[in-house]
Scaffold this motif. Sequence first.
Motif, PDB file in Angstrom:
ATOM      1  N   UNK A  33     -38.070  37.557  32.743  1.00 35.11           N
ATOM      2  CA  UNK A  33     -39.232  37.200  31.932  1.00 35.11           C
ATOM      3  C   UNK A  33     -39.511  35.711  32.093  1.00 35.11           C
ATOM      4  N   UNK A  34     -40.783  35.358  32.288  1.00 39.34           N
ATOM      5  CA  UNK A  34     -41.189  33.959  32.428  1.00 39.34           C
ATOM      6  C   UNK A  34     -42.263  33.628  31.406  1.00 39.34           C
ATOM      7  N   UNK A  35     -41.961  32.640  30.580  1.00 36.00           N
ATOM      8  CA  UNK A  35     -42.903  32.147  29.574  1.00 36.00           C
ATOM      9  C   UNK A  35     -43.089  30.648  29.802  1.00 36.00           C
ATOM     10  N   UNK A  36     -44.309  30.168  29.654  1.00 39.66           N
ATOM     11  CA  UNK A  36     -44.566  28.733  29.828  1.00 39.66           C
ATOM     12  C   UNK A  36     -45.711  28.297  28.926  1.00 39.66           C
ATOM     13  N   UNK A  37     -45.644  27.028  28.491  1.00 38.79           N
ATOM     14  CA  UNK A  37     -46.720  26.493  27.664  1.00 38.79           C
ATOM     15  C   UNK A  37     -46.729  24.974  27.769  1.00 38.79           C
ATOM     16  N   UNK A  38     -47.799  24.374  27.310  1.00 38.33           N
ATOM     17  CA  UNK A  38     -47.935  22.922  27.333  1.00 38.33           C
ATOM     18  C   UNK A  38     -47.739  22.350  25.929  1.00 38.33           C
ATOM     19  N   UNK A  39     -47.342  21.081  25.867  1.00 33.94           N
ATOM     20  CA  UNK A  39     -47.253  20.343  24.611  1.00 33.94           C
ATOM     21  C   UNK A  39     -47.834  18.950  24.823  1.00 33.94           C
ATOM     22  N   UNK A  40     -48.684  18.542  23.928  1.00 34.10           N
ATOM     23  CA  UNK A  40     -49.220  17.175  23.971  1.00 34.10           C
ATOM     24  C   UNK A  40     -48.167  16.217  23.436  1.00 34.10           C
ATOM     25  N   UNK A  41     -47.825  15.192  24.205  1.00 31.50           N
ATOM     26  CA  UNK A  41     -46.846  14.195  23.777  1.00 31.50           C
ATOM     27  C   UNK A  41     -47.260  12.822  24.301  1.00 31.50           C
ATOM     28  N   UNK A  63     -29.191  36.953  23.448  1.00 29.05           N
ATOM     29  CA  UNK A  63     -27.947  36.336  23.916  1.00 29.05           C
ATOM     30  C   UNK A  63     -28.079  34.864  24.321  1.00 29.05           C
ATOM     31  N   UNK A  64     -29.285  34.321  24.328  1.00 27.58           N
ATOM     32  CA  UNK A  64     -29.469  32.998  24.930  1.00 27.58           C
ATOM     33  C   UNK A  64     -29.264  33.074  26.431  1.00 27.58           C
ATOM     34  N   UNK A  65     -29.571  34.234  27.010  1.00 21.06           N
ATOM     35  CA  UNK A  65     -29.318  34.521  28.419  1.00 21.06           C
ATOM     36  C   UNK A  65     -30.531  34.109  29.252  1.00 21.06           C
ATOM     37  N   UNK A  66     -30.663  32.820  29.475  1.00 19.18           N
ATOM     38  CA  UNK A  66     -31.793  32.331  30.238  1.00 19.18           C
ATOM     39  C   UNK A  66     -31.708  30.831  30.442  1.00 19.18           C
ATOM     40  N   UNK A  67     -32.646  30.308  31.188  1.00 18.00           N
ATOM     41  CA  UNK A  67     -32.677  28.874  31.476  1.00 18.00           C
ATOM     42  C   UNK A  67     -34.087  28.350  31.239  1.00 18.00           C
ATOM     43  N   UNK A  68     -34.233  27.018  31.228  1.00 15.07           N
ATOM     44  CA  UNK A  68     -35.549  26.430  31.001  1.00 15.07           C
ATOM     45  C   UNK A  68     -35.683  25.125  31.761  1.00 15.07           C
ATOM     46  N   UNK A  69     -36.911  24.658  31.879  1.00 13.53           N
ATOM     47  CA  UNK A  69     -37.211  23.354  32.454  1.00 13.53           C
ATOM     48  C   UNK A  69     -38.381  22.744  31.693  1.00 13.53           C
ATOM     49  N   UNK A  70     -38.409  21.425  31.640  1.00 16.28           N
ATOM     50  CA  UNK A  70     -39.507  20.692  31.017  1.00 16.28           C
ATOM     51  C   UNK A  70     -39.980  19.627  32.003  1.00 16.28           C
ATOM     52  N   UNK A  71     -41.223  19.735  32.425  1.00 19.17           N
ATOM     53  CA  UNK A  71     -41.802  18.759  33.357  1.00 19.17           C
ATOM     54  C   UNK A  71     -42.843  17.905  32.637  1.00 19.17           C
ATOM     55  N   UNK A  72     -42.775  16.602  32.861  1.00 15.91           N
ATOM     56  CA  UNK A  72     -43.729  15.691  32.251  1.00 15.91           C
ATOM     57  C   UNK A  72     -45.073  15.750  32.959  1.00 15.91           C
ATOM     58  N   UNK A  73     -46.120  15.393  32.219  1.00 17.41           N
ATOM     59  CA  UNK A  73     -47.479  15.333  32.757  1.00 17.41           C
ATOM     60  C   UNK A  73     -48.103  14.001  32.343  1.00 17.41           C
ATOM     61  N   UNK A  74     -48.583  13.249  33.318  1.00 18.20           N
ATOM     62  CA  UNK A  74     -49.317  11.999  33.057  1.00 18.20           C
ATOM     63  C   UNK A  74     -50.635  12.070  33.822  1.00 18.20           C
ATOM     64  N   UNK A  75     -51.708  11.723  33.154  1.00 15.08           N
ATOM     65  CA  UNK A  75     -53.044  11.762  33.762  1.00 15.08           C
ATOM     66  C   UNK A  75     -53.325  13.133  34.369  1.00 15.08           C
ATOM     67  N   UNK A 130     -56.143  24.660  31.916  1.00 12.38           N
ATOM     68  CA  UNK A 130     -56.704  25.469  30.828  1.00 12.38           C
ATOM     69  C   UNK A 130     -56.549  24.804  29.467  1.00 12.38           C
ATOM     70  N   UNK A 131     -55.509  23.985  29.320  1.00 16.97           N
ATOM     71  CA  UNK A 131     -55.270  23.316  28.035  1.00 16.97           C
ATOM     72  C   UNK A 131     -55.760  21.871  28.021  1.00 16.97           C
ATOM     73  N   UNK A 132     -56.413  21.472  29.105  1.00 14.57           N
ATOM     74  CA  UNK A 132     -56.945  20.100  29.196  1.00 14.57           C
ATOM     75  C   UNK A 132     -55.875  19.064  28.866  1.00 14.57           C
ATOM     76  N   UNK A 133     -54.684  19.280  29.394  1.00  9.86           N
ATOM     77  CA  UNK A 133     -53.567  18.382  29.097  1.00  9.86           C
ATOM     78  C   UNK A 133     -53.649  17.118  29.949  1.00  9.86           C
ATOM     79  N   UNK A 134     -53.722  15.986  29.294  1.00 10.09           N
ATOM     80  CA  UNK A 134     -53.720  14.700  29.987  1.00 10.09           C
ATOM     81  C   UNK A 134     -52.324  14.098  30.014  1.00 10.09           C
ATOM     82  N   UNK A 135     -51.646  14.113  28.868  1.00 14.20           N
ATOM     83  CA  UNK A 135     -50.303  13.545  28.773  1.00 14.20           C
ATOM     84  C   UNK A 135     -49.447  14.425  27.877  1.00 14.20           C
ATOM     85  N   UNK A 136     -48.281  14.784  28.365  1.00 13.97           N
ATOM     86  CA  UNK A 136     -47.396  15.664  27.604  1.00 13.97           C
ATOM     87  C   UNK A 136     -46.412  16.345  28.524  1.00 13.97           C
ATOM     88  N   UNK A 137     -46.075  17.611  28.245  1.00 14.00           N
ATOM     89  CA  UNK A 137     -45.092  18.331  29.048  1.00 14.00           C
ATOM     90  C   UNK A 137     -45.519  19.779  29.256  1.00 14.00           C
TER      91      UNK A 137
END
Length: 282
Positions: free
Chosen positions: A111-119, A28-40, A81-88
């Motif tokens: 249900x809660x799902x989360x992941x990182x993306x290099x950007x 249904x698209x019955x949910x919400x999301x957030x995207x937080x930036x990551x620097x350093x 765990x993903x060694x993320x320096x810059x991304x979201x």
Amino acid sequence: MSRIVYVNGAYVPEEEAKISVFDRGFVFGDGIYEVSAVIDGKLVDNDAHMARLGRSLKMIDVPAPMSDEDIIAMQNELIKRNNLTEGVVYMQITRGAADRDFVYSKDMTPSLVAYTQVKNLTASAAQKNGIAIHVVEDIRWQRRDIKTVMLLAQVLAKQEATAHGCQDAWMQEDGYITEGASSSAFIITEDGTLIVRPNSNAILPGCTRIAMLKIAEEQNLKVEDRRFTLEEAFKAKEAFQTSASGFVTPVVKIAGTVIADGKPGPITRSLQEKYIEVAKAV
């Protein structure tokens, strides 16, 4: 090594990350999301994102799957765990899984799902050179202040922008610009006044917008919270947009019209540089 994804309490390789086909976010698209930036390796403006996450959950009557402190700890664990320096860090909370029915049970487990993306957030071509904007009619529902996963209108808008050789899209309704397909839209008038549409049900309350407006205030810029038309945008001295994944991005062309001299303006540049400086100082 594959990316590590968080799924309902477990950290798993992305190849093993699965949710139910009956999840209401999928059905249904019955949910919400957030995207937080990551620097350093550090979260940027995350307090604002967490506040908006809580508000969105409340607006659609979904209980938080865990405390804010635990969610933040999970975000930081993903970064580690993903060694993320810059991304979201992307987070999505849905009402949960159940046999398909429009009416939902009050005792469902979210249900809660989360992941990182290099950007590249701080030195992208878009930030350096500015972007061209395509303009589309705003066909979304009337509660755009809720950061819902129902993003088909935005998908179509960005796809149409790409087909027209543009990098992003702004939406208009009743002759006025509402916002970008995934950003807050700003113009700067000839006298240096920063114009931005007031928060309401018609737009998403941007987290990057909040931080940027604080910087504008510190720089003694005159700010007007009001709607602006496409014609006003064409005549602007400068234009830009803000988002968690784009920070302050200059806009140099709108619907085929070059803004001023077609280059990022000095006020936009100042806001852009100061925002990145503040973000890195967190």
